[in-house]
Design a protein around this motif. Sequence first.
Motif, PDB file in Angstrom:
ATOM      1  N   ARG A 157      85.905  58.782  94.553  1.00 18.20           N
ATOM      2  CA  ARG A 157      84.743  58.004  94.110  1.00 18.20           C
ATOM      3  C   ARG A 157      84.350  56.970  95.168  1.00 18.20           C
ATOM      4  NH1 ARG A 157      79.949  57.296  92.949  1.00 18.20           N
ATOM      5  NH2 ARG A 157      79.378  55.451  91.743  1.00 18.20           N
ATOM      6  N   ILE A 158      85.334  56.330  95.771  1.00 11.09           N
ATOM      7  CA  ILE A 158      85.040  55.345  96.814  1.00 11.09           C
ATOM      8  C   ILE A 158      84.339  56.002  97.995  1.00 11.09           C
ATOM      9  CG2 ILE A 158      86.114  53.813  98.522  1.00 11.09           C
ATOM     10  CD1 ILE A 158      88.302  53.258  96.407  1.00 11.09           C
ATOM     11  N   ILE A 159      84.798  57.178  98.380  1.00 12.44           N
ATOM     12  CA  ILE A 159      84.157  57.889  99.486  1.00 12.44           C
ATOM     13  C   ILE A 159      82.703  58.209  99.153  1.00 12.44           C
ATOM     14  CG2 ILE A 159      84.167  60.042 100.812  1.00 12.44           C
ATOM     15  CD1 ILE A 159      87.248  60.002 100.566  1.00 12.44           C
ATOM     16  N   ASP A 160      82.454  58.654  97.942  1.00  6.28           N
ATOM     17  CA  ASP A 160      81.069  58.931  97.528  1.00  6.28           C
ATOM     18  C   ASP A 160      80.223  57.661  97.569  1.00  6.28           C
ATOM     19  OD1 ASP A 160      81.518  61.628  97.122  1.00  6.28           O
ATOM     20  OD2 ASP A 160      81.861  61.434  94.962  1.00  6.28           O
ATOM     21  N   GLN A 161      80.763  56.551  97.104  1.00  9.01           N
ATOM     22  CA  GLN A 161      80.019  55.287  97.111  1.00  9.01           C
ATOM     23  C   GLN A 161      79.677  54.870  98.537  1.00  9.01           C
ATOM     24  OE1 GLN A 161      82.943  52.984  94.898  1.00  9.01           O
ATOM     25  NE2 GLN A 161      81.540  52.815  93.157  1.00  9.01           N
TER      26      GLN A 161
END
Length: 292
Positions: free
Chosen positions: A30-34
């Motif tokens: 999720r952090i990578i997507d953000q």
Amino acid sequence: MRDFSQNHDWLSINTATVRKQSGAEVSLDRIIDQCAERGIRAISPWRDQVAAVGLDKVARQLKAHGIGLSGYCRGGFFPAPDAAGLKAALDDNRRAIDEAKTLDAPCLVLVVGALPGALEGKVTYKDIGRARGEVRDGIAASLEYAREVGMPLAIEPLHPMQAADRACINTLEHALDLCDELDAGKSGMIGVALDIYHVWWDPKLQQQIARAGRERLLAYHVCDWLTPTRDLLSDRGMMGDGVVELKKIRGWVEDAGFTGFSEVEIFSNLDWWRRPGAETLDVCIERHKQAV
């Protein structure tokens, strides 16, 4: 000095900065997507976050988004009370080197460790000189394998307040002395990760940054030092909210030849980890333009 005011091309996010969002743990994918949604070009993930998602899955996701790494956190913690513990530490660092290589990291950051058991409040010995010797030997042994696979090691000196429990290398000078002992030829395979939070106070900082030069400056971490600091581990400030002369120090770093990412690494149990991740990342982008 590079102009950061127009874009955030040279911003990296250490994923500890947003590992908690609105008080809850958030997965690395999720952090990578953000970060991808905001055009952030680099991150520095932590091993436990990578393990929770899966090394190969993380590698594929980074490639799909075109996101690189500014470092990989972390190896180190070499001291141990016995031979079995010392060997286990070397084995773990070998695994960390392999993981960093799989993710195409520019370096593996080393938080070298200190008195064994101190983090748990059960110190097994008190001889910090012994711990420093075990750190030296552990890095030397790990460097042999790191050379084989082509993964540079970056020693991160930590603030003296963490000399007992997290790292018994506490100044940039000490870290560079060790680099010179183990790699006199400045091969590029060992250097330092310069974290503002830990070194900003050092009266020899400018001199030692110049000494490090391009060959030894492998990573650059930014945040700020708050006054008062409510928690010495988990109350780092957002850039511009504290007392560190961030632009001056970046000037020294770039004068020494560093041209890499400014990696935002903020542990903030009392503030930023309680906010939505989107807010934290957006503020990181703005402060990177304004304050770094």
